[in-house]
Every structure is written in structure tokens, then in C-alpha cells.
Design a protein around this motif. Structure first.
Motif, PDB file in Angstrom:
ATOM      1  N   MET A   1       5.054 -14.465  -6.376  1.00  0.00           N
ATOM      2  CA  MET A   1       4.860 -14.259  -7.784  1.00  0.00           C
ATOM      3  C   MET A   1       6.136 -14.723  -8.286  1.00  0.00           C
ATOM      4  N   ALA A   2       5.946 -15.770  -9.377  1.00  0.00           N
ATOM      5  CA  ALA A   2       6.950 -16.124 -10.278  1.00  0.00           C
ATOM      6  C   ALA A   2       7.146 -15.378 -11.288  1.00  0.00           C
ATOM      7  N   ASN A   3       8.313 -15.522 -12.074  1.00  0.00           N
ATOM      8  CA  ASN A   3       8.406 -14.749 -13.531  1.00  0.00           C
ATOM      9  C   ASN A   3       7.874 -15.631 -14.516  1.00  0.00           C
ATOM     10  N   LYS A   4       7.177 -14.780 -15.226  1.00  0.00           N
ATOM     11  CA  LYS A   4       6.421 -15.613 -16.283  1.00  0.00           C
ATOM     12  C   LYS A   4       7.062 -15.098 -17.863  1.00  0.00           C
ATOM     13  N   GLY A   5       7.469 -16.161 -18.365  1.00  0.00           N
ATOM     14  CA  GLY A   5       7.945 -15.645 -19.940  1.00  0.00           C
ATOM     15  C   GLY A   5       9.271 -14.936 -19.571  1.00  0.00           C
ATOM     16  N   ASN A   6       9.116 -13.940 -20.436  1.00  0.00           N
ATOM     17  CA  ASN A   6      10.090 -12.910 -20.276  1.00  0.00           C
ATOM     18  C   ASN A   6       9.898 -11.707 -19.336  1.00  0.00           C
ATOM     19  N   THR A   7       8.931 -11.935 -18.541  1.00  0.00           N
ATOM     20  CA  THR A   7       8.723 -10.827 -17.514  1.00  0.00           C
ATOM     21  C   THR A   7       9.722 -10.738 -16.517  1.00  0.00           C
ATOM     22  N   LYS A   8      10.041  -9.289 -16.127  1.00  0.00           N
ATOM     23  CA  LYS A   8      11.141  -9.438 -15.198  1.00  0.00           C
ATOM     24  C   LYS A   8      10.151  -8.728 -13.798  1.00  0.00           C
ATOM     25  N   THR A   9      10.709  -9.505 -12.629  1.00  0.00           N
ATOM     26  CA  THR A   9       9.913  -9.163 -11.265  1.00  0.00           C
ATOM     27  C   THR A   9      11.226  -8.721 -10.478  1.00  0.00           C
ATOM     28  N   ALA A  10      11.097  -7.529  -9.937  1.00  0.00           N
ATOM     29  CA  ALA A  10      11.921  -7.049  -8.748  1.00  0.00           C
ATOM     30  C   ALA A  10      11.436  -7.276  -7.272  1.00  0.00           C
ATOM     31  N   LEU A  11      12.243  -7.408  -6.242  1.00  0.00           N
ATOM     32  CA  LEU A  11      11.632  -7.285  -4.976  1.00  0.00           C
ATOM     33  C   LEU A  11      12.124  -6.042  -4.251  1.00  0.00           C
ATOM     34  N   TYR A  12      11.297  -5.381  -3.621  1.00  0.00           N
ATOM     35  CA  TYR A  12      11.716  -4.213  -2.752  1.00  0.00           C
ATOM     36  C   TYR A  12      11.485  -4.386  -1.406  1.00  0.00           C
ATOM     37  N   PRO A  13      12.368  -4.850  -0.814  1.00  0.00           N
ATOM     38  CA  PRO A  13      12.172  -4.998   0.868  1.00  0.00           C
ATOM     39  C   PRO A  13      12.694  -3.654   1.473  1.00  0.00           C
ATOM     40  N   GLY A  14      12.047  -3.655   2.678  1.00  0.00           N
ATOM     41  CA  GLY A  14      12.182  -2.581   3.816  1.00  0.00           C
ATOM     42  C   GLY A  14      11.459  -2.588   4.875  1.00  0.00           C
ATOM     43  N   SER A  15      11.703  -1.814   5.680  1.00  0.00           N
ATOM     44  CA  SER A  15      10.835  -1.866   6.909  1.00  0.00           C
ATOM     45  C   SER A  15       9.600  -1.075   6.714  1.00  0.00           C
ATOM     46  N   PHE A  16       9.416  -0.114   5.799  1.00  0.00           N
ATOM     47  CA  PHE A  16       8.363   0.556   5.393  1.00  0.00           C
ATOM     48  C   PHE A  16       7.439   0.759   6.884  1.00  0.00           C
ATOM     49  N   ASP A  17       8.070   1.580   7.904  1.00  0.00           N
ATOM     50  CA  ASP A  17       7.301   1.650   9.074  1.00  0.00           C
ATOM     51  C   ASP A  17       7.259   3.344   9.310  1.00  0.00           C
ATOM     52  N   PRO A  18       6.421   4.022   8.683  1.00  0.00           N
ATOM     53  CA  PRO A  18       5.348   3.621   7.427  1.00  0.00           C
ATOM     54  C   PRO A  18       6.217   3.888   5.984  1.00  0.00           C
ATOM     55  N   ILE A  19       5.546   3.470   5.081  1.00  0.00           N
ATOM     56  CA  ILE A  19       5.648   3.814   3.689  1.00  0.00           C
ATOM     57  C   ILE A  19       5.496   5.301   3.443  1.00  0.00           C
ATOM     58  N   THR A  20       6.542   5.905   2.955  1.00  0.00           N
ATOM     59  CA  THR A  20       6.565   7.591   2.685  1.00  0.00           C
ATOM     60  C   THR A  20       6.412   7.841   1.129  1.00  0.00           C
ATOM     61  N   LYS A  21       6.194   9.033   0.860  1.00  0.00           N
ATOM     62  CA  LYS A  21       6.492   9.468  -0.509  1.00  0.00           C
ATOM     63  C   LYS A  21       7.865   9.047  -1.173  1.00  0.00           C
ATOM     64  N   GLY A  22       8.837   9.111  -0.456  1.00  0.00           N
ATOM     65  CA  GLY A  22      10.100   8.811  -0.907  1.00  0.00           C
ATOM     66  C   GLY A  22      10.150   7.467  -1.345  1.00  0.00           C
TER      67      GLY A  22
END
Ligand code: COA
Length: 168
Positions: A1-22
Motif C-alpha cells: 500500500m503506497a501513500n496517497k496524497g497526504n495520508t500517512k501509513t505506518a508499518l507494524y512488523p512483528g512475529s505475531f505468533d499469535p496476535i494477542t489483545k496487547g
């Protein structure tokens, strides 16, 4: 997903093994700041994970439901290379306690050196999740402990199935 116009995009990397409520708590906080979020499962061949990358992606999608601001994917290699390719403005990391800090600080500085256009933004989860980790949840589930308050229902179900099939 590339940034369009003034929109701001962030990346949340991780292992997520598995995803938790945290993790979900951090995702919600990131979406209060950024327009779009790419959640990226890092496929680290050196890390022995319970769920495969595609299973982890599926669990994240199932936990978050449809939200057009969120893209869930996986990647191999460096987070900085993936951040650059995705054209994000920032990398999100959660800081649970002081013990996270040293490792995160080192990684953030290294990533900034490799991809100066994407600084790391640290977010703190709600206090109730500061002691939570995917490993603890897996341990509790392995011995049939209650995990519903730590993970979304689809993840609790997947953990139960995984440990049941491992026993056979
Ligand atoms: N709530 C609950 N738990 C959380 C959490 C939160 N908000 N934030 C982190 N955690 C837990 C995770 O559950 C995980 O627990 P575990 O160790 O028991 O599995 C632990 O904290 C680490 O979390 P994670 O965010 O998945 O970090 P990681 O250390 O596994 O992975 C990467 C970090 C993937 C971003 C990093 O290794 C990376 O960038 N890898 C790609 C290769 C690379 O670029 N290397 C050079 C880096 S400079």
C-alpha cells in the motif's frame, strides 16, 4: 500500500505468533494517529514458531475483521527493506516495560540508519497488557489454561486446535 496524497501509513512488523489483545491495543492506538496501517508478519527462519506465516496472517485478519485502513501481509528479510518498498512514513513498535527498551532502541536506531524516511514510533499498550506475551499465552494454552482474556476468540480456538493436534 503506497501513500496517497497526504495520508500517512505506518508499518507494524512483528512475529505475531499469535496476535494477542496487547497487539490489538497497539493497532488501535496506531490507527488513532495514522490513516493506514500495514501489519506485517516477519517470517524469521531462525525463530521456531507455532503458526506458519500464512496462519499468523489469517489469525490477524480474523481477529481484526474488515477495516479498509488495515493491510495484513507477511515478509521475509529486513524490516527496513520492506518499509522502504511499502513507502511507509513510520514503523510502529509496542513498548511494554523498561526491559523492552534496550532491544527496541537498538533496532529503531539501526532501522533509521537503513531507512531514514521511516522513523520508529513507540506506543505503550494499556497497563493490563504490559505483562502479556505470545510465549506466555502459548504456554498457558499448551497446559489447557484459560486464555480467552488474552487473545481474541479466533486465536483461542486456533491455539486449542493446534495443541490438540500436537498431542495426537
Ligand atoms: N502485547 C503483547 N505482547 C507483545 C506486545 C504487545 N503490545 N508487543 C510485543 N509483544 C511480545 C510478543 O508477543 C513477543 O512475545 P514472544 O517473544 O513471547 O513471542 C515479543 O513481545 C516480541 O514481539 P515482536 O513484536 O513480535 O518482536 P520480535 O522480536 O519477535 O520481532 C521484528 C521483531 C520482527 C520486528 C524484528 O525481529 C525484525 O525486524 N525482523 C526482521 C529482520 C530485521 O530487519 N532485522 C534487523 C533489525 S534492525
Amino acid at each position: 500500500m503506497a501513500n496517497k496524497g497526504n495520508t500517512k501509513t505506518a508499518l507494524y512488523p512483528g512475529s505475531f505468533d499469535p496476535i494477542t489483545k496487547g497487539h490489538i491495543d497497539i493497532i488501535k492506538r496506531a490507527l488513532d494517529i495514522f490513516d493506514n496501517l500495514i501489519i506485517a508478519v516477519a517470517a524469521n527462519p531462525a525463530k521456531d514458531t507455532l503458526f506458519s506465516s500464512s496462519e499468523r496472517v489469517k489469525l490477524i485478519r480474523g481477529a481484526l475483521g474488515d477495516d479498509e485502513r488495515i493491510t495484513v501481509t507477511h515478509f521475509t528479510g529486513l524490516t527496513s527493506t520492506f518499509a522502504q518498498k511499502s513507502g511507509v512514513n513510520a514503523i510502529i513498535r509496542g513498548l511494554r516495560m523498561v526491559s523492552d527498551f534496550e532491544y527496541e532502541f537498538q533496532m529503531a536506531l539501526m532501522n533509521r540508519k537503513l531507512v531514514p524516511e521511516a522513523d520508529t514510533v513507540f506506543l505503550m499498550p494499556s497497563e493490563q497488557y504490559t505483562y502479556l506475551s505470545s510465549s506466555l499465552v502459548k504456554d498457558i494454552s499448551r497446559y489447557q489454561g484459560k486464555i480467552e482474556c488474552f487473545v481474541p476468540p479466533n486465536v483461542a480456538e486456533a491455539l486449542r486446535k493446534k495443541f490438540k493436534s500436537k498431542k495426537r
